[in-house]
Each structure stands twice: as C-alpha cells, then as structure tokens.
Design an enzyme around this catalytic site. Sequence first.
Site, short mmCIF file in Angstrom:
data_model
loop_
_atom_site.label_atom_id
_atom_site.label_comp_id
_atom_site.label_asym_id
_atom_site.label_seq_id
_atom_site.Cartn_x
_atom_site.Cartn_y
_atom_site.Cartn_z
CB ILE A 135 5.01 -0.24 -5.42
CG1 ILE A 135 5.81 1.00 -5.84
CG2 ILE A 135 5.59 -0.85 -4.16
CD1 ILE A 135 5.25 1.75 -7.00
CB SER A 168 7.22 -12.01 -1.49
OG SER A 168 6.20 -11.06 -1.51
NE ARG A 169 2.44 -12.13 3.40
CZ ARG A 169 1.28 -11.57 3.66
NH1 ARG A 169 0.72 -11.73 4.83
NH2 ARG A 169 0.68 -10.82 2.76
CE LYS A 194 3.25 6.79 -0.55
NZ LYS A 194 2.07 6.38 -1.36
CG ASP A 207 -1.16 5.07 -0.39
OD1 ASP A 207 -0.26 4.49 0.25
OD2 ASP A 207 -1.19 5.07 -1.65
P1 NAP Z 1 0.40 -4.33 -2.39
O1 NAP Z 1 0.66 -4.77 -3.78
O2 NAP Z 1 -0.99 -4.46 -1.86
O3 NAP Z 1 1.36 -5.03 -1.33
C1 NAP Z 1 2.71 -5.28 -1.59
C2 NAP Z 1 3.08 -6.64 -1.03
O4 NAP Z 1 3.22 -6.58 0.37
C3 NAP Z 1 2.03 -7.72 -1.26
O5 NAP Z 1 2.09 -8.25 -2.55
C4 NAP Z 1 2.34 -8.74 -0.17
O6 NAP Z 1 3.27 -9.71 -0.66
C5 NAP Z 1 3.00 -7.88 0.91
N1 NAP Z 1 2.08 -7.80 2.04
C6 NAP Z 1 0.76 -7.53 2.03
N2 NAP Z 1 0.24 -7.63 3.26
C7 NAP Z 1 1.27 -7.99 4.05
C8 NAP Z 1 1.37 -8.30 5.42
N3 NAP Z 1 0.30 -8.33 6.21
N4 NAP Z 1 2.58 -8.61 5.93
C9 NAP Z 1 3.65 -8.66 5.14
N5 NAP Z 1 3.60 -8.42 3.79
C10 NAP Z 1 2.43 -8.08 3.28
O7 NAP Z 1 0.80 -2.82 -2.19
P2 NAP Z 1 1.58 -1.80 -3.16
O8 NAP Z 1 0.60 -1.08 -3.98
O9 NAP Z 1 2.72 -2.47 -3.83
O10 NAP Z 1 2.09 -0.75 -2.05
C11 NAP Z 1 3.10 -1.09 -1.12
C12 NAP Z 1 3.71 0.19 -0.60
O11 NAP Z 1 4.23 0.93 -1.71
C13 NAP Z 1 2.70 1.12 0.09
O12 NAP Z 1 3.29 1.72 1.20
C14 NAP Z 1 2.38 2.15 -0.96
O13 NAP Z 1 2.02 3.41 -0.42
C15 NAP Z 1 3.70 2.24 -1.72
N6 NAP Z 1 3.53 2.71 -3.09
C16 NAP Z 1 2.60 2.13 -3.91
C17 NAP Z 1 2.41 2.65 -5.19
C18 NAP Z 1 1.40 2.04 -6.14
O14 NAP Z 1 1.21 2.59 -7.23
N7 NAP Z 1 0.76 0.93 -5.83
C19 NAP Z 1 3.16 3.74 -5.63
C20 NAP Z 1 4.16 4.25 -4.80
C21 NAP Z 1 4.32 3.74 -3.53
P3 NAP Z 1 3.19 -11.22 -0.14
O15 NAP Z 1 1.75 -11.56 0.07
O16 NAP Z 1 3.83 -12.00 -1.24
O17 NAP Z 1 3.97 -11.22 1.14
#
Ligand code: NAP
Length: 308
Positions: free
Chosen positions: A14, A36-37, A90, A168
Amino acid sequence: MPPINLAIVGVGKIARDQHLPSIKGNPDFKLIAAASRNGTVDGIANFTTMKSMFEAMPEIDAVSLCMPPQFRYEAAYEAISAGKHVFLEKPPGATLSEVASLEQLAIENSVSLFASWHSRYAAAVEAAKSFLASATLQNAHIVWKEDVRHWHPNQDWIWQAGGLGVFDPGINALSILTHIMPTPVFIKSATLEFPENRQAPIAADLKMTSASGIPVHAEFDWRQTGKQTWDITVATTDGQMVLVDGGSKLTIDGKSVEVPEQSEYAALYHRFANLINERRSDVDIAPLRHVADAFMLGEHIFVEAFND
Ligand code: NAP
C-alpha cells in the site's frame, strides 16, 4: 506555511501503490525519510528502524504507518511519544483498546492522530450520504466479494489472528456504511467461515439492524473468482440507491449520478494536512467496532483449508 516533513514506515504494497504517489502530488508534505526492515524508497533517507530514523532526523514532523495492523500499535506509540503526528492505515489497530490508548496518548502529546478509512473518500460516497440523509430507508445490502489469491497473495499476516481475514476488505464496506447511514446500525447475528488451517475468516455473513429496525445484510467472501463485487444497495421510498465499485460510482433507480473525480489517497493526505494544521485528531473506530462485534457474536464455522 512550510511543508510538513513526513516519513513513511512499513514500505510494502500500500505504501508503494498509494502513499508514495499521493504524497508526491501534495505540496503540504515533503517526504524526507522511510523506515522499513526490508523496503526502501528511492531518493530519500532510509532506515531499518523508526528509532534510528528519529535519532538521525529530528526534523520529521509526521509519520504514515503502513505496516499490518498487528504491528501498528508499538510503532504508533513510539511515534506519538516522540511528538510526531501519526497517520494510521486502516484498520487503525488490532484491538479497540489499543486505538483508545493511542487516542489518549495523542492528546497528552499534543499531536494529531488520523485513523484513516480510505473507502470513505471514494468519489461517490458523499453523494450517497446526502441522498440517504433525506430519504426514508427500507433496507440495505452489502456484497463485498473478491478473489483473495489475486488481491492478497502470500500475505501471511492477513490470515493470522488480528489480520482480520475477509474483514480486511470487508471493513472498507463497513467504513462506508457507518459514514452514509443516517442512523447507527448494529449486528444482530453473524456467521464467520474459517478455513480449518487459518486463524482468520475467509467469508462472513452479517445481519444488522438500525435502532429503527432497518435491516442491513452484509456478505463478505474471498472465494470470488471472475467478476469482483464491492457494492452497497439501499432501498428507499425515494428509489433504489446503488454504490458500485467500492464507492466510486452511484446510481439511483438505475440512473448514474455525476460525481466529482477524486483519488481516495489524495483526499486522505489532504485531510491529514488539515488535521495537523488545525491540531486536531480524527479517530473513528465505528468500522472496527462492528468487526469486533462480529467476532464476539458470530457463529464460527470451519470450512475447507485454504492454501495460496
Ligand atoms: P504488506 O505489503 O504485506 O506489508 C507492508 C509492510 O509492512 C511490509 O512490506 C513490511 O515492511 C512491513 N511489515 C510486515 N510485517 C511486519 C512486522 N511483523 N513488523 C513490522 N513491519 C512489518 O501489506 P499492505 O498490503 O501494504 O497492507 C498494509 C496495511 O495497509 C494493512 O493494514 C492493509 O489493510 C492496509 N491497506 C492495504 C491495501 C492493499 O491494497 N494492499 C489497501 C488499503 C489499505 P518491511 O519488511 O520492510 O518492514
């Protein structure tokens, strides 16, 4: 006014898809760092922890927290305690209590906390709200059905406790519902379907009602292949209103209603800048409360295992 120095934390899907382009297009913000890690953002300072980022760059005014919900509270606590304004993706947290704790902490530290709900900023949502404000409602039906393999491939966190599973995306529908309904609704019964190898539901069926007895039925399902559906239909004595495609289009009695073009995330950053400038917070937990209620009240049934 000088731009707000912003940092992004948790550089994943996101952050890349929506946050980075929206920040670039908003002169109220200057993105100066990321923590970011594993992920990095080109052209700005990158760190692997927030702590090292705040130490090296005390000029950071605000952070956008884009990691999964189970890991957001600790990050938000650290950022608010350091005096930074915070944008929460969110859902705003993994529990209601931690969001309440952050709201209080933001007051104590005189910073703005923004619990964002991107779907509320979809182009047709305000037009739907205005229509319903003067209509007599009869019933509402939410159908939010998508293919998890397409939208969330290999996202383990989403299937773990606190990841919300089908809620989600479902919480996006609830964020629209709680914004456009003229009266509050609450869950009367629910069925949550859990794959036998997962901790979060793959489908949910919610029967809700308003205080005045208007029935609201919500169907969330992640097993939808082919056409994807994110629709909310409300029957009223003034005609049938349908919000289509996640709130981006509106029809009333089959006729499309013209709505202004609007990017959800551009609008979220516009709102965040206003909150910071006005030293206010916006922390509405209503959508998360419905999800918590569904987990509390809903019947849990186990279905076929799900593998990516
Ligand atoms: P994601 O790509 O799986 O995770 C985002 C980043 O969070 C990862 O790249 C990672 O970065 C970090 N992360 C993962 N596990 C972690 C941990 N244990 N501790 C700390 N950092 C961690 O997820 P996403 O799809 O972007 O979604 C993230 C949030 O945005 C969610 O709450 C989701 O509901 C919301 N969202 C997503 C979308 C969508 O389309 N994907 C749309 C709207 C809202 P590092 O490994 O570099 O730390």
